[in-house]
Design a protein around this motif. Structure first.
Motif, PDB file in Angstrom:
ATOM      1  N   ALA A   1      33.873  43.571 -33.409  1.00  0.00           N
ATOM      2  CA  ALA A   1      33.675  43.936 -32.006  1.00  0.00           C
ATOM      3  C   ALA A   1      32.457  43.245 -31.442  1.00  0.00           C
ATOM      4  O   ALA A   1      31.485  42.970 -32.136  1.00  0.00           O
ATOM      5  CB  ALA A   1      33.504  45.450 -31.883  1.00  0.00           C
TER       6      ALA A   1
ATOM      7  N   THR B   1      30.575  47.170 -27.610  1.00  0.00           N
ATOM      8  CA  THR B   1      31.930  47.356 -27.105  1.00  0.00           C
ATOM      9  C   THR B   1      32.780  48.037 -28.159  1.00  0.00           C
ATOM     10  O   THR B   1      33.022  47.468 -29.217  1.00  0.00           O
ATOM     11  CB  THR B   1      32.563  46.007 -26.730  1.00  0.00           C
ATOM     12  OG1 THR B   1      31.727  45.355 -25.790  1.00  0.00           O
ATOM     13  CG2 THR B   1      33.948  46.208 -26.131  1.00  0.00           C
ATOM     14  N   PRO B   2      33.229  49.263 -27.909  1.00  0.00           N
ATOM     15  CA  PRO B   2      34.038  49.949 -28.906  1.00  0.00           C
ATOM     16  C   PRO B   2      35.448  49.373 -28.946  1.00  0.00           C
ATOM     17  O   PRO B   2      36.215  49.494 -28.011  1.00  0.00           O
ATOM     18  CB  PRO B   2      34.056  51.409 -28.405  1.00  0.00           C
ATOM     19  CG  PRO B   2      33.828  51.309 -26.936  1.00  0.00           C
ATOM     20  CD  PRO B   2      32.995  50.087 -26.708  1.00  0.00           C
ATOM     21  N   VAL B   3      35.800  48.701 -30.021  1.00  0.00           N
ATOM     22  CA  VAL B   3      37.140  48.181 -30.212  1.00  0.00           C
ATOM     23  C   VAL B   3      37.718  48.866 -31.439  1.00  0.00           C
ATOM     24  O   VAL B   3      37.136  48.827 -32.515  1.00  0.00           O
ATOM     25  CB  VAL B   3      37.136  46.655 -30.407  1.00  0.00           C
ATOM     26  CG1 VAL B   3      38.539  46.167 -30.724  1.00  0.00           C
ATOM     27  CG2 VAL B   3      36.603  45.967 -29.167  1.00  0.00           C
TER      28      VAL B   3
ATOM     29  N   TYR C   1      34.852  58.198 -25.400  1.00  0.00           N
ATOM     30  CA  TYR C   1      35.937  57.530 -24.677  1.00  0.00           C
ATOM     31  C   TYR C   1      36.347  58.267 -23.396  1.00  0.00           C
ATOM     32  O   TYR C   1      37.028  57.691 -22.544  1.00  0.00           O
ATOM     33  CB  TYR C   1      37.165  57.394 -25.581  1.00  0.00           C
ATOM     34  CG  TYR C   1      36.918  56.589 -26.832  1.00  0.00           C
ATOM     35  CD1 TYR C   1      36.780  55.210 -26.777  1.00  0.00           C
ATOM     36  CD2 TYR C   1      36.816  57.218 -28.070  1.00  0.00           C
ATOM     37  CE1 TYR C   1      36.557  54.462 -27.923  1.00  0.00           C
ATOM     38  CE2 TYR C   1      36.590  56.481 -29.228  1.00  0.00           C
ATOM     39  CZ  TYR C   1      36.463  55.106 -29.146  1.00  0.00           C
ATOM     40  OH  TYR C   1      36.231  54.372 -30.282  1.00  0.00           O
TER      41      TYR C   1
ATOM     42  N   ASP D   1      41.127  49.571 -19.789  1.00  0.00           N
ATOM     43  CA  ASP D   1      40.945  49.529 -21.240  1.00  0.00           C
ATOM     44  C   ASP D   1      40.354  50.865 -21.678  1.00  0.00           C
ATOM     45  O   ASP D   1      39.151  51.099 -21.536  1.00  0.00           O
ATOM     46  CB  ASP D   1      40.006  48.379 -21.608  1.00  0.00           C
ATOM     47  CG  ASP D   1      39.845  48.222 -23.120  1.00  0.00           C
ATOM     48  OD1 ASP D   1      40.379  49.067 -23.864  1.00  0.00           O
ATOM     49  OD2 ASP D   1      39.186  47.256 -23.543  1.00  0.00           O
TER      50      ASP D   1
ATOM     51  N   ASP E   1      37.217  50.939 -24.074  1.00  0.00           N
ATOM     52  CA  ASP E   1      35.914  50.458 -23.623  1.00  0.00           C
ATOM     53  C   ASP E   1      35.552  51.194 -22.336  1.00  0.00           C
ATOM     54  O   ASP E   1      35.846  50.737 -21.233  1.00  0.00           O
ATOM     55  CB  ASP E   1      35.957  48.949 -23.382  1.00  0.00           C
ATOM     56  CG  ASP E   1      34.583  48.388 -23.029  1.00  0.00           C
ATOM     57  OD1 ASP E   1      33.629  49.175 -22.917  1.00  0.00           O
ATOM     58  OD2 ASP E   1      34.473  47.155 -22.854  1.00  0.00           O
TER      59      ASP E   1
ATOM     60  N   GLU F   1      32.974  51.507 -20.732  1.00  0.00           N
ATOM     61  CA  GLU F   1      32.046  50.831 -19.832  1.00  0.00           C
ATOM     62  C   GLU F   1      32.707  49.671 -19.084  1.00  0.00           C
ATOM     63  O   GLU F   1      32.108  49.082 -18.183  1.00  0.00           O
ATOM     64  CB  GLU F   1      30.846  50.299 -20.626  1.00  0.00           C
ATOM     65  CG  GLU F   1      30.065  51.375 -21.369  1.00  0.00           C
ATOM     66  CD  GLU F   1      29.538  52.456 -20.437  1.00  0.00           C
ATOM     67  OE1 GLU F   1      29.080  52.113 -19.334  1.00  0.00           O
ATOM     68  OE2 GLU F   1      29.604  53.636 -20.814  1.00  0.00           O
ATOM     69  N   SER F   2      33.936  49.335 -19.449  1.00  0.00           N
ATOM     70  CA  SER F   2      34.602  48.200 -18.813  1.00  0.00           C
ATOM     71  C   SER F   2      35.050  48.577 -17.403  1.00  0.00           C
ATOM     72  O   SER F   2      35.348  49.738 -17.107  1.00  0.00           O
ATOM     73  CB  SER F   2      35.809  47.757 -19.636  1.00  0.00           C
ATOM     74  OG  SER F   2      36.778  48.797 -19.696  1.00  0.00           O
TER      75      SER F   2
ATOM     76  N   TRP G   1      38.852  40.587 -32.635  1.00  0.00           N
ATOM     77  CA  TRP G   1      38.211  40.591 -31.328  1.00  0.00           C
ATOM     78  C   TRP G   1      38.671  39.384 -30.505  1.00  0.00           C
ATOM     79  O   TRP G   1      38.902  39.485 -29.304  1.00  0.00           O
ATOM     80  CB  TRP G   1      36.693  40.580 -31.475  1.00  0.00           C
ATOM     81  CG  TRP G   1      35.992  40.328 -30.176  1.00  0.00           C
ATOM     82  CD1 TRP G   1      35.289  39.225 -29.818  1.00  0.00           C
ATOM     83  CD2 TRP G   1      35.962  41.197 -29.041  1.00  0.00           C
ATOM     84  NE1 TRP G   1      34.814  39.355 -28.531  1.00  0.00           N
ATOM     85  CE2 TRP G   1      35.214  40.558 -28.033  1.00  0.00           C
ATOM     86  CE3 TRP G   1      36.496  42.456 -28.782  1.00  0.00           C
ATOM     87  CZ2 TRP G   1      34.985  41.133 -26.790  1.00  0.00           C
ATOM     88  CZ3 TRP G   1      36.269  43.037 -27.541  1.00  0.00           C
ATOM     89  CH2 TRP G   1      35.520  42.378 -26.564  1.00  0.00           C
TER      90      TRP G   1
ATOM     91  N   LYS H   1      40.411  39.805 -26.854  1.00  0.00           N
ATOM     92  CA  LYS H   1      39.766  39.209 -25.693  1.00  0.00           C
ATOM     93  C   LYS H   1      40.731  38.275 -24.970  1.00  0.00           C
ATOM     94  O   LYS H   1      40.809  38.263 -23.734  1.00  0.00           O
ATOM     95  CB  LYS H   1      38.511  38.458 -26.134  1.00  0.00           C
ATOM     96  CG  LYS H   1      37.704  37.872 -24.986  1.00  0.00           C
ATOM     97  CD  LYS H   1      36.440  37.185 -25.500  1.00  0.00           C
ATOM     98  CE  LYS H   1      35.638  36.594 -24.340  1.00  0.00           C
ATOM     99  NZ  LYS H   1      34.400  35.909 -24.824  1.00  0.00           N
TER     100      LYS H   1
END
Length: 708
Positions: free
Chosen positions: A87, A91-93, A245, A365, A368, A370-371, A425, A429
């Protein structure tokens, strides 16, 4: 008009289909009482005698990779070697979220063996014997940590922005771990009903500005972390911990990024956003879809009703606004929400381009928080019911979409880039950019028996409503294929582009869903009581009934089994209504064994490929519900009712988890019946006091796969 019209009991309470007048007012601003926005003179192609389509639809798509969410157990074990993703910092993936693969053992045989429930008018949720259900989350429940306890008498916008919103529609559930113990619930909040939300409601004008802001905060989306209850198919919100989340997206304050060829164009620029690239809020989010790369798509639908001042918009813009259902001859259209009192951007006399910033497909998303959510202009602008994605044989992402309006169109988008498999990742992306550029098409359906269609629903002599069709290219990247329109014009005023190229007018195309097992595409056509009435277009083979109040389901099979193809075969496997009505049809199945269905709205698939259909506005006089049928084999067309929702409600969603153990349904607008109020509710679901929209999960008591 100075006041929103107050609804009175017992006076024309039932309107279009089986919807109550209150629903017509709040959900779409009385859209069916306004003139049909599509006044184009599109003509249909006649019979194509060379078309080879059989009554049972034996043309098959080539097998495609099944993209079913992998939840726990054997289904999760079928995921091919999920390696941890690297990740980006902060960024939490979650790599398991990308676990889309063929369903494994334990998901059932696919046979729908449950005993169908009968139609009813009960104020409760009814499921088959051997099943149970529970409310997962309801209006006002906490979403963000520290959210205050819900009290409609003390509600504020700040409170509502931390709580679960109103009138939930689309439901998506994405796994958080390989064991199927944790997941993220993503829900749309389509619209508000102030009659049922605010104590003492009398009119929109009487609402305070703060109450208008509450309504704005109750729109949008919610992301909620869930946990499985024991080893069952039941789920509940996680009640402790940081809940990183959990998220609320609102019409009040959430910023959205515009992507694609129309982003930054003159049509999308406003005084507050002179670059035309950032929009505040999302409106009237209806259906949606979960993508193969683990995001959620959401469709902005009846956005027109939120705007006033169309009479003061520039004269050259008025025809474009009118094509999208915006009133241009009066300041306040019927059903106006008066939001301009809280935010002047909803006044088109002051900000005429603001309306162009809604009507898009939104991508969020959920992994994430914060996205920034995005509005993808490459997928066109209209009254999106939703969008559902399949990866074509070519590797391109293909999104299918319907424009939920009488006599509007079906669309398809094919990405320029190819899907990158895996859960690294780098792959994620890359895949997050797939909907930013591609080719947008609109559907033209040809007929095999045009001369035999009389509007009665009678099958033509070849035994089927069917034909061939083609996808008409509208725009590809920055290149327009529509005379007199730039790419930005086509994408911002996609309806006008469809008019110009002669797209086929349909009976309210809503949810459009490809089967991840066969590649075939299914379209819910909810109804169209204006079909063949007066000067409106007459019945045709793809929309075979005059004054179509019960709707039908369309099946598309892309040529060569390639979802990126530009030609297809179509048929109508289900013509809805009472099976005793000779105008109904259920893929040739024995109609004495079929459940009655009216107004198909949303469609979904389980892990074995069965089609599940939820309804909105049952015109047969009973509550809306959820149905299931096989679409292949000898049981094709054997439609069975799985559940009914409470009085006045509509069944939305639905979503069946990849392990086939849980069915999620959104119960939207319970008790939305003329004359009802918060103090005098027509429904007391789910808590026995006043009606609260909510999400329900249903599971088999013995832990087995649902439906089987």
């Amino acid at each position: 008009m100075s006041d929103r019209p107050r609804l009175l009991p017992l006076l024309g309470a039932t309107r279009h289909g089986g919807r109550d007048a209150m629903t017509c007012l709040y959900r779409c601003g009385n859209a069916c009482d306004h003139p049909v926005p599509n006044t184009s003179d599109n003509t249909y192609f006649g019979d194509l005698v060379s078309t080879e389509v059989t009554r049972r639809g034996v043309v098959r798509a080539g097998a495609v990779g099944a993209l079913v969410l992998g939840f726990g157990g054997a289904a999760a074990g079928a995921l091919a070697g999920a390696a941890p993703a690297a990740a980006a910092p902060g960024t939490p993936v979650v790599p398991e979220a990308a676990g889309f693969g063929r369903p494994g053992r334990g998901v059932g045989s696919g046979a729908l063996t449950f005993t169908p429930i009968p139609p009813n008018k009960l104020d409760t949720l009814v499921v088959p014997n051997g099943y149970d259900h529970s409310v997962v989350i309801r209006w006002g429940d906490p979403v963000l940590p520290g959210a205050p306890e819900f009290d409609p008498h003390e509600q504020t916008a700040a409170r509502q922005a931390r709580q679960f919103g109103y009138n939930n529609d689309f439901v998506g559930v994405l796994p958080l771990d390989k064991q199927g113990r944790r997941a993220l619930l993503v829900v749309n909040h389509e619209y508000t009903n102030e009659d049922l939300m605010f104590p003492g409601f009398t009119s929109q004008d009487a609402l305070t500005v703060e109450q208008l802001r509450v309504a704005m905060a109750a729109h949008g989306m919610s992301v909620v972390e869930l946990e499985r209850v024991g080893g069952t198919g039941q789920w509940r919100p996680v009640g402790k911990g940081r809940l990183p989340y959990n998220r609320r997206v609102t019409a009040l304050s959430t910023k959205f990024e515009l992507t694609g060829p129309a982003a930054g164009s003159a049509w999308l620029r406003t005084a507050a956003d002179p670059k035309g690239r950032t929009v505040i809020g999302t409106l009237n989010n209806c259906a949606g879809g979960v993508t193969p790369w683990g995001t959620v798509l959401s469709g902005e639908e009846n956005f027109n009703q939120y705007f006033v001042g169309g009479d003061g918009a520039p004269a050259e813009l008025k025809p474009k606004l009118a094509r999208y259902g915006i009133t241009t001859d009066a300041r306040y259209p019927s059903g106006s929400r008066k939001w301009e009192r809280a935010d002047e951007r909803f006044d088109l006399a002051k900000h005429p381009n603001e309306a162009h910033r809604f009507g898009w497909i939104v991508e969020i998303d959920p992994f994430d928080p914060e996205s920034r959510p995005r509005k993808h202009t490459a997928l066109g602008r209209f009254k999106h019911e939703g969008a559902n994605v399949i990866i074509a044989k070519s590797g391109h992402a293909v999104a299918y979409m319907g424009d939920d309006e009488r006599f509007d169109y079906l669309y398809k988008f094919v990405s320029d880039k190819k899907f990158m498999p895996g859960n690294s990742w780098v792959a994620r992306k890359h895949n997050l950019t797939l909907l930013e550029s591609g080719t947008l098409y609109v559907a033209e359906l040809h007929q095999t028996s045009a001369g035999e269609i009389d509007g009665s629903g009678k099958l033509p002599s070849d035994g089927a409503f069917n034909g061939r069709g083609r996808w008409i290219k509208l725009v590809s990247g920055n290149r327009s294929y529509v005379d007199g329109m730039t790419a930005a014009d086509v994408l911002t005023f996609t309806r006008l582009a469809g008019d110009k190229v002669g797209a086929t007018k349909m009976d309210r195309p809503e949810d459009v869903e490809p089967s991840q097992l066969t590649g075939k595409v299914y379209v819910a056509l909810t109804n169209n009581t204006a079909r063949g009435v007066g000067s409106n277009p007459k019945a045709d083979e793809a929309n075979p009934r005059t004054a179509n109040k019960h709707g039908h389901v369309l099946e598309l099979v892309e040529d060569r089994g390639d979802n990126s193809a530009e030609t297809f075969v179509w048929s109508v496997p289900i013509v809805a209504g009472d099976p005793a009505d000779p105008s109904t049809y259920f893929a040739g199945y024995d109609k004495t064994r079929v459940s009655p269905i009216s107004c198909p709205d949303n469609v979904a698939f389980d892990a074995t490929g069965n089609l599940w259909i939820s309804t909105d506005g049952n015109a047969l006089g009973s509550n809306d519900g959820l149905f299931a049928t096989a679409v292949e084999g000898p049981e094709r067309g054997h439609l069975k009712q799985f559940l009914t929702v409470p009085l006045g409600a509509e069944a939305c969603g639905p979503f069946i988890t990849g392990d086939n153990r849980s069915v999620f349904v959104a119960v939207q607008h319970p008790g939305e019946i003329t004359g009802a109020s918060l103090e005098k509710p027509a429904s007391t679901w789910p808590d026995g006091d006043f009606a609260k929209p909510g999400v329900v999960v249903t599971w088999r008591l013995d832990g087995g796969p649902v439906g089987s």
